[in-house]
Enzyme design. Structure first.
Site, mmCIF file in Angstrom:
data_model
loop_
_atom_site.group_PDB
_atom_site.id
_atom_site.type_symbol
_atom_site.label_atom_id
_atom_site.label_comp_id
_atom_site.label_asym_id
_atom_site.label_seq_id
_atom_site.Cartn_x
_atom_site.Cartn_y
_atom_site.Cartn_z
ATOM 1 N N HIS A 27 23.259 48.418 43.828
ATOM 2 C CA HIS A 27 23.880 49.747 43.664
ATOM 3 C C HIS A 27 22.839 50.746 43.152
ATOM 4 O O HIS A 27 22.775 51.890 43.608
ATOM 5 C CB HIS A 27 25.013 49.708 42.630
ATOM 6 C CG HIS A 27 26.173 48.814 42.961
ATOM 7 N ND1 HIS A 27 26.680 47.905 42.082
ATOM 8 C CD2 HIS A 27 26.926 48.711 44.090
ATOM 9 C CE1 HIS A 27 27.717 47.282 42.626
ATOM 10 N NE2 HIS A 27 27.881 47.745 43.850
ATOM 11 N N LYS B 215 44.069 45.125 40.446
ATOM 12 C CA LYS B 215 42.858 44.298 40.485
ATOM 13 C C LYS B 215 42.452 43.882 39.074
ATOM 14 O O LYS B 215 42.553 44.669 38.134
ATOM 15 C CB LYS B 215 41.733 45.124 41.129
ATOM 16 C CG LYS B 215 40.826 44.322 42.048
ATOM 17 C CD LYS B 215 39.990 45.250 42.904
ATOM 18 C CE LYS B 215 38.656 44.628 43.231
ATOM 19 N NZ LYS B 215 37.825 45.517 44.058
#
Ligand code: ADP
Length: 153
Positions: A17, A41
């Site tokens: 990232h 989640k």
């Protein structure tokens, strides 16, 4: 001003990232790292921890901001007058997955997705692998920016 949103879970941010965001700022005036919040989640790191890891990594880079959002990425982009979504591509599986999302997003809004191919040396890194290394007490520090440190108390 050319602004891009780099959306993801960042659970936690990895060197993969990091590389995409660093390279993103050479293309855009502003890169908004946007952490998508999905109530269903389960995350390893809290939203606050994930935000702080990213903020700390880019504290000297004024072109990068870190936010969280709920709902569709394209809606977030439109509310913030952003015309570009930035995504990273590691392999053919990423390509197939990203292609479907990008086509869907184009159906929903006039927003272009810009893909950057990963740097070769970080192309194997995934947050899920990092989490697995952490769970099993491995040396995760090679896979993440220095800001990602786990307090083992
Ligand atoms: P999500 O799984 O919620 O989409 P991620 O945090 O896994 O979010 O990924 C966000 C973006 O970062 C995606 O575009 C993904 O392809 C990209 N990405 C993830 N790992 C890497 C890596 N090692 N190199 C380059 N890009 C990556």
């Amino acid at each position: 001003m050319r602004k891009a949103v780099f959306p993801g879970s960042f659970d936690p941010i990895t060197l993969g990232h990091y590389d995409i965001i660093r390279r993103g700022v050479t293309l855009f005036d502003k890169v908004i790292v946007a952490i998508g919040v999905n109530a269903d989640k389960k995350y390893m790191f809290s939203l606050e921890e994930r935000m702080n890891f990213i903020k700390e990594s880019f504290k000297d880079e004024p072109k990068i901001t870190v936010v969280s959002y709920k709902g569709l990425t394209v809606d977030f982009c439109q509310k913030n007058d952003v015309k570009f979504i930035l995504r990273g591509l590691r392999n053919p599986a990423d390509f197939e997955f990203e292609k479907a999302i990008a086509h869907t997003n184009r159906d929903l809004a006039p927003i272009e997705t810009v893909f950057l191919l990963t740097a070769a040396k970080t192309s194997y890194i995934a947050s899920s692998i990092v989490r697995d290394v952490i769970r099993n007490n491995g040396d995760y520090t090679k896979l993440v920016p220095k800001s990602v440190r786990i307090d083992k108390t």
